[in-house]
Design a protein around this motif. Structure first.
Motif, PDB file in Angstrom:
ATOM      1  N   THR A 239       6.304 -21.584  17.074  1.00  0.00           N
ATOM      2  CA  THR A 239       6.609 -21.074  15.756  1.00  0.00           C
ATOM      3  C   THR A 239       7.740 -22.263  15.211  1.00  0.00           C
ATOM      4  N   TRP A 262      -0.154 -20.844   7.856  1.00  0.00           N
ATOM      5  CA  TRP A 262       0.044 -20.914   9.267  1.00  0.00           C
ATOM      6  C   TRP A 262      -1.119 -20.304  10.030  1.00  0.00           C
ATOM      7  N   LEU A 294       0.765 -16.096   7.978  1.00  0.00           N
ATOM      8  CA  LEU A 294       0.750 -16.432   9.394  1.00  0.00           C
ATOM      9  C   LEU A 294       0.544 -15.342  10.309  1.00  0.00           C
TER      10      LEU A 294
END
Length: 556
Positions: A239, A262, A294
């Motif tokens: 991350t 992401w 993400l």
């Protein structure tokens, strides 16, 4: 042709077909590979034909899914997967040998080529759906993303492209056979037909322009640390890598981005429940001045399952819309019949918590401030890109862009990531939608609606991508057709099988009838001669035998 020669031809065909896919990408070899298989099958009975098909299948799938070794650290899953997939080609071999031997197709090369293409596609569709949801990996259509046949994708999807490759391979096999018999004209006609089939689709129009504005996209490939550390430490490092990548992305961007993407597993520790993770993601979204989409994992309290999800995160607001993966990978993300398979191998326990399937459509609404609206984005997480129905579902629901987030870290330096990119390119062309494949480690790419790659990254690198992508709302013929191509394949396949069965039945009837007639003729003549001789003997005894006059023919 001797069995050894047939086996060698089948093995060569499987290897050549694999070379049509990434990483070699020599797309015409898929046609040559199919031609090798059909030539090796010519004139065989069912059992040897199944064996030849299995050899071709193993020669293709063993190198094609070599990534299974890296993913599991063992040869057993790789071999088992290859054998399972090769068994479908064995089934095709037996089915084709049975069909080609019938009166309906034996002396009709064009009709036989059509039959071969439909049988091939029918077997591909079964392989792509059964068991455990199937595995479309290795479909012939995905070998054609560097060639003109990709232009057929918007008109008939995988079915049309795979059928064209198989039909071309069957015609090429016919050309080889005609040339071997010295029939130059038929061989030349078949060869020209193959070339025309492979080249003329380049003349078809493409679906590429803006229809609902454009989207300024940034995508971050953050890379992963080397294995060895504690899982939680590694997950937080991943991350952090993507947060750092976002900083680099914003520093290099020439205009305000609308969204930052992401990949899958960019935040495996869920920022919705972990404050440190939430702070990292929120800071990235605030710096970007745009939502961050993400990938994370959700572990519902009190349940022994997890969900693989993509989440829209806005600064100060946190998590918004969510998509949960609908098609987890059997033996990769969950283990069916775990107790049974544990008796075969303890490798099944490498998957500690089974992934459950999401139930919502493959669509994620992303708020875009510049457009003052939510942009519906089609999402297929990792292997979901291979499942055409899932992507089509999102497009039919209004998706204007396709997003393929993935985590290829487990597959090492194999061709898995580029095979996946070929599928992303196919989906882009099939639906006329710009597509972003974003991976933790690569290969990531921005793909235009015609399937061309605008930008791509390397493998196991930290890189960023930017692009202005057209948003599209119209539906291609492939999307509009829906399940119709599947129905056509089913009906035509059944007709082929019925015609083959009828042809074989007629052949058996004629053969049996001729045999009986021949035996009856011989038996009748023999018995008649015996009776005639007995009659003459009786007449001679009674002095009633009359000789014919000289010069007259004796009646028989």
């Amino acid at each position: 042709m001797r069995h050894v020669e047939r086996a060698a031809l089948a093995l060569a065909g499987g290897f050549l077909t694999n070379a049509a896919f990434p990483g070699q990408g020599w797309w015409p070899l898929a046609v040559v590979g199919v031609a090798c298989l059909l030539s090796a099958l010519r004139g065989l009975r069912l059992r040897p034909a199944a064996g030849i098909g299995a050899l071709w299948g193993l020669a293709f799938f063993l190198p094609h899914v070599r990534w299974a070794v890296d993913a599991t650290g063992s040869l057993l899953p790789w071999v088992a997967l290859s054998v399972m997939q090769a068994s479908y080609i064995a089934g095709f071999g037996a089915l084709w040998a049975w069909t080609a031997g019938s009166h309906a197709f034996r002396d009709h090369p064009v009709r036989a080529a059509v039959a071969a293409s439909f049988l091939w596609v029918a077997v591909e569709q079964v392989r792509a759906s059964w068991p455990f949801g199937g595995l479309p990996w290795g479909g012939l259509a995905f070998s054609q993303t560097n060639g003109p046949l990709l232009r057929l994708a918007p008109y008939g999807g995988e079915i049309l492209v795979s059928a064209t490759v198989a039909f071309s391979g069957a015609l090429l096999a016919t050309a080889w056979q005609a040339a071997g018999r010295g029939q130059r004209l038929p061989a030349a006609v078949a060869a020209v037909a193959v070339i025309a089939l492979l080249v003329t689709p380049a003349l078809l129009p493409v679906y590429a322009g803006e229809e609902a504005g454009s989207l300024r996209v940034g995508a971050v490939q953050g890379n992963v640390p080397e294995r060895g550390a504690d899982w939680e430490v590694q997950a937080r490092d991943v991350t952090g890598n993507h947060a750092d990548g976002t900083t680099r992305l914003l520093a290099s961007a020439t205009e305000q981005l609308d969204v930052v993407l992401w990949p899958e597993s960019a935040a495996d520790i869920d920022p919705r429940t972990d404050t440190a993770q939430a702070a990292l993601v929120d800071a990235a979204a605030r710096a970007a001045g745009a939502p961050v989409v993400l990938g994370t994992q959700r572990f519902p309290p009190g349940e022994d399952v997890r969900y693989n999800e993509m989440v829209v995160w806005q600064a100060g607001l946190g998590a918004g819309a969510t998509y949960a993966k609908q098609h987890p990978v059997p033996f990769g993300e969950y283990v069916p019949y775990r107790d049974l398979f544990r008796q075969i191998t303890p490798l099944v326990d490498q998957i500690g918590t089974d992934m459950a399937a999401g139930t919502e459509p493959s669509l994620l609404p992303v708020p875009i401030a510049r457009l003052d609206r939510d942009v519906p984005v089609v999402v297929g997480i990792c292997f979901e890109v291979a499942y055409r129905d899932l992507v089509r579902e999102g497009v039919l629901a209004g998706g204007e862009l396709i997003l393929i987030p993935t985590n290829n870290a487990s597959f090492g330096l194999t061709a898995e990531s580029t095979q996946q990119l070929a599928m992303s390119r196919f989906r882009a062309a099939e639906h006329g939608r710009a597509t972003v494949q974003i991976s933790t480690v690569g290969v990531s790419a921005i793909v235009m609606p015609d399937g061309t790659v605008a930008e791509r990254t390397g493998l196991f690198t930290a890189e960023e991508l930017t692009g202005v992508l057209p948003l599209r709302t119209s539906l291609t013929p492939a999307a509009r057709l829906g399940k119709t191509p599947d129905l056509v394949v089913l009906v035509v396949t059944l007709l082929v099988v019925a015609a083959a069965a009828r042809g074989l039945g007629l052949r058996a009837t004629v053969t049996t009838g001729a045999g009986r007639g021949h035996r009856a003729f011989r038996t009748g003549r023999s018995m008649g001669s015996v009776r005639h001789r007995r009659h003459l003997a009786a007449q001679s005894i009674q002095g009633q035998v009359h000789q014919p006059p000289p010069g007259c023919a004796r009646r028989r």
